[in-house]
Structure formats: C-alpha cells, structure tokens
Design a protein around this motif. Sequence first.
Motif, PDB file in Angstrom:
ATOM      1  N   VAL A  57      27.284  22.775  18.841  1.00 23.70           N
ATOM      2  CA  VAL A  57      28.500  21.954  18.791  1.00 23.70           C
ATOM      3  C   VAL A  57      29.570  22.645  17.958  1.00 23.70           C
ATOM      4  CG1 VAL A  57      29.491  19.788  17.943  1.00 23.70           C
ATOM      5  CG2 VAL A  57      27.310  19.762  19.154  1.00 23.70           C
ATOM      6  N   PHE A  58      29.213  23.076  16.761  1.00 25.02           N
ATOM      7  CA  PHE A  58      30.181  23.740  15.878  1.00 25.02           C
ATOM      8  C   PHE A  58      30.716  25.020  16.504  1.00 25.02           C
ATOM      9  CE2 PHE A  58      27.936  21.496  12.232  1.00 25.02           C
ATOM     10  CZ  PHE A  58      29.011  20.659  11.961  1.00 25.02           C
ATOM     11  N   THR A  59      29.826  25.759  17.162  1.00 27.72           N
ATOM     12  CA  THR A  59      30.233  27.020  17.793  1.00 27.72           C
ATOM     13  C   THR A  59      31.177  26.762  18.965  1.00 27.72           C
ATOM     14  OG1 THR A  59      28.103  28.002  17.182  1.00 27.72           O
ATOM     15  CG2 THR A  59      29.394  29.145  18.851  1.00 27.72           C
ATOM     16  N   SER A  60      30.875  25.722  19.756  1.00 26.41           N
ATOM     17  CA  SER A  60      31.702  25.405  20.928  1.00 26.41           C
ATOM     18  C   SER A  60      33.135  25.063  20.550  1.00 26.41           C
ATOM     19  CB  SER A  60      31.088  24.236  21.692  1.00 26.41           C
ATOM     20  OG  SER A  60      29.805  24.556  22.173  1.00 26.41           O
ATOM     21  N   PHE A  61      33.306  24.400  19.404  1.00 24.80           N
ATOM     22  CA  PHE A  61      34.638  23.981  18.975  1.00 24.80           C
ATOM     23  C   PHE A  61      35.250  24.915  17.931  1.00 24.80           C
ATOM     24  CE2 PHE A  61      32.907  20.125  20.781  1.00 24.80           C
ATOM     25  CZ  PHE A  61      33.991  19.571  21.437  1.00 24.80           C
TER      26      PHE A  61
END
Length: 270
Positions: A57-61
């Motif tokens: 999640v953190f990487t995607s955003f």
Amino acid sequence: MKARSALKKFVLWVSLAIVVNIFIYIIFGSEPGLEFLGGYIIELSLSVDNLFLFLLVFTSFNIPISYQKRVLTYGIFGAIVLRFMFIFLGVAIVNTFHWILYIFGFFLFCSGLKILFNKEEAVDFSDSKVLKIMKKIIPVTDDLYGECFFVRKNGVLHATPLLLILVLIESSDIIFAMDSIPAIFSITTNPYIVYSSNIFAILGLRSLYFLLAKLNSMFKYIKYGVAFILMFTGVKLFIAFFGITISTMVSLLVIAIILLVSILFSLLCT
C-alpha cells in the motif's frame, strides 16, 4: 527506522510478551500460559502477511518512509480498539452458538488454500472501494502536507492522501482480524487470554514492519507458512465436531514448526 533499531525494538516487545507469559504461567497455571503463548505466536505469524500488504500500500502511493511511521502508530491504536470489540463480541457469539466454531474452521481452511494457490498479481489500491467511499465523504488533496491527515484549503476542510492510507490500512486490518481471531479461538476462547496475546503481538508490529521493509526479499515464502497455519487451525476447529481434539501443546509445536520451516526455506532460497 533503521533495520538494527527496528530489530532491537521488536526484540524488546517480544521479551515483554515473554515476561507477561511467564507471569500468567506462574499465577494462573500451565494451560493459560500455553494458551497465551499459542495466541501470541498465531497472531504474530499471521500478522507478517498483513504487514507485506501494508508495504504494498505504501509503495503504491509513494508514501515516504518518514510518514509511514505515523500512519502505523495510529493504525496500531485503531487495531487495539477494533480487536477489543471483535474479540469480546466473538467470544459472546461462540459461547452462545458453539457450532459457529466449525464454520470458522471451514473458512480458515479456505483462507489458507486461497493464500496457497493465489498467484501474486499487481494490485491497484487506488481503485479500492474504501477510497472511493472516502472521497465521496470528504474532498481529498492531491499532495501530501507533511504528516497531516487534514488541511484547510480556502476555508474548506480537506483530507490528505495520508488519511486515505490510514483508512485503507485499518479496513485491511478488519479483514485480517476475521482470520486471525477465529484462528486463536482454536487455542482458547478465554477473552482475556485472546485479547492480551493479540495486543502484545500488535504492539510489536510497527517495529516488525520496518524490519520486513528492509528485508522483504528474504521472507518471500512466509506467506506459505501463514497459509498452512490457517489450514491447520481450521482443521483443528472442524475436527472438534467429531470429538477429536488437539492439545494446546501439540498445536504450539505444529504452528512453531510451520513458521520456522517457512522462515528457513525463505532464507535458504534467497
């Protein structure tokens, strides 16, 4: 948080849990002590798979690592409150309708199979229904504003993308709890043991997250261990319908072996 610092803090939380476990063993006896240990190991091992989801999640955003710490801190506090409600409600339901444990067993086994055979595919979290609902409730800024969850623009309150990430993580934790709490019910339905073992596992998750973020490529087979643990706890709950019980000690040994084998396999195949 550097890997060494994260490791030290994680070891500190694990040590504290062990101390509490010893006190429970001495004061309340061997069975509650083993139940706490079993619940703690299950929650911690199943949490690893969820932490990898947080990392995605953190990487995607493209959320900077410096902002992730605050989101995880609030996420942990939210998880503590949600677990309290889920666990005591779940225990009340189980005590009233004992047969629901067999249904839990079936769904846990299916969850394990799903993890085991699902192919890893890129997930577009920006298309999440949770985020779409949030954007209908409150306007959202395009950019981050430091660690702020809210900002005012032209007198209008806006949420920042950081708040959306927090909501997404909390919603994923709710889904995760639907697996982890029934899994602990395979060890005990004592609400105090279930909740305390859950909380001590959750408190160490932030440090464990930053450790896994640095070493994620080394633990790529952990998810298979998680799958087998879910399947084992599911089988344990389901076979109770036929009068077959697996002792807490045997359950602990099986879960610990599955977890250790998945870790060793990951390290050897890196």
